[in-house]
Design an enzyme around this catalytic site. Sequence first.
Site, PDB file in Angstrom:
ATOM      1  N   ASP A   1      21.595  69.107  44.179  1.00  0.00           N
ATOM      2  CA  ASP A   1      22.015  68.054  45.399  1.00  0.00           C
ATOM      3  C   ASP A   1      22.324  66.855  44.892  1.00  0.00           C
ATOM      4  O   ASP A   1      21.725  66.155  44.230  1.00  0.00           O
ATOM      5  CB  ASP A   1      20.776  68.018  46.253  1.00  0.00           C
ATOM      6  CG  ASP A   1      20.967  67.260  47.677  1.00  0.00           C
ATOM      7  OD1 ASP A   1      21.528  66.422  47.712  1.00  0.00           O
ATOM      8  OD2 ASP A   1      20.532  67.733  48.838  1.00  0.00           O
TER       9      ASP A   1
ATOM     10  N   GLU B   1      25.451  68.327  53.412  1.00  0.00           N
ATOM     11  CA  GLU B   1      24.440  68.047  54.076  1.00  0.00           C
ATOM     12  C   GLU B   1      24.172  66.536  54.366  1.00  0.00           C
ATOM     13  O   GLU B   1      24.460  65.606  53.614  1.00  0.00           O
ATOM     14  CB  GLU B   1      23.178  68.331  53.197  1.00  0.00           C
ATOM     15  CG  GLU B   1      21.545  68.164  53.694  1.00  0.00           C
ATOM     16  CD  GLU B   1      20.656  68.657  52.605  1.00  0.00           C
ATOM     17  OE1 GLU B   1      19.840  69.489  53.352  1.00  0.00           O
ATOM     18  OE2 GLU B   1      20.651  68.315  51.611  1.00  0.00           O
TER      19      GLU B   1
ATOM     20  N   GLU C   1      15.606  73.964  45.004  1.00  0.00           N
ATOM     21  CA  GLU C   1      16.290  72.807  45.016  1.00  0.00           C
ATOM     22  C   GLU C   1      15.580  71.598  44.341  1.00  0.00           C
ATOM     23  O   GLU C   1      14.450  71.265  44.528  1.00  0.00           O
ATOM     24  CB  GLU C   1      16.459  72.389  46.370  1.00  0.00           C
ATOM     25  CG  GLU C   1      17.467  71.098  46.659  1.00  0.00           C
ATOM     26  CD  GLU C   1      17.662  70.907  47.928  1.00  0.00           C
ATOM     27  OE1 GLU C   1      17.173  71.321  48.964  1.00  0.00           O
ATOM     28  OE2 GLU C   1      18.754  69.831  48.345  1.00  0.00           O
TER      29      GLU C   1
HETATM   30 MN    MN Z   1      19.644  69.160  49.645  1.00  0.00          MN
END
Ligand code: MN
Length: 288
Positions: A178, A239, A146
């Site tokens: 993200d 998230e 990530e």
């Molecule tokens: Mn994340």
Amino acid sequence: MLIGCHGLVWTGQYNEAGIRRAVEQTRVAGFDLIEFPLMDPTTFDAGTARAALDEHGLVASGSLGLSEATDISSEDPAAVRAGEELLDQAVDVLAELGSRHLCGIVYSAMSKYQQPATERGVANSRAVVERVASRAAQAGIQVSVEVTNRYESNVLNTARQAREYVTGMDPAVGVHLDTYHMNIEETGMFAPVLETAHQLRYVHIGESHRGYLGTGSVDFDSFFKALRHIDYDGPVVFESFSSAVVSPTLTGALGIWRNLWENGAELGAHANVFIRGHLTAMSSLRHH
Ligand code: MN
């Protein structure tokens, strides 16, 4: 395409009751997948999770951020060894769950570093991630790194760095983007996705303040349009963190100092509709 929700939207307590509640709430909000926080895989009750997933017809993924003691990007062999052990344990849990994805900050500590990453540290990190990915692949699990912002790691802050990090790895290690972190570090939300078309395996959808989608400054239109352009078909996972529901270990690392919401059920249902709505709208691009 699986639309999912991070487990910490529902509870910070991953005991038997917490796992059952999180899985149920994920299904009730309309998602297909729950991402379990595996910060401590040795204590995670995979049996309970597997039963709850089967009961509710969901699948799972798992994510974690390493700590200083398990930092595989360190030059300390003991920390590197401990990190590899922890990642292997996370793979074991995910294999038991029949999961296909391990993602998150699996390549360094999730922490504000006070100095840049070192060449030797990054080499340590890449060697461990490649070995862990190799074990994971045997269980049908894809490992993805990530890309996170500068306050949470010093190793991968841009999609370009992540592409360089995974280049040449066998088996192929994926890139996990993200929107929350991209909004801080990237030049935009469109080009980095296109440039990562061949490596992108996992996506987190987070608002600029990690609260309700659509109430911050993330350019979701460009991001979802880019996903469509590359025909992305991996998981898309919401998230969000609030001090209303958060694991104590994450509070400090993520800087969750205030409530952005109190009702996880409302927030999750809204996010599910928001994500699916954007994906549906962008699928009409084929007519243009
Ligand atoms: Mn994340």
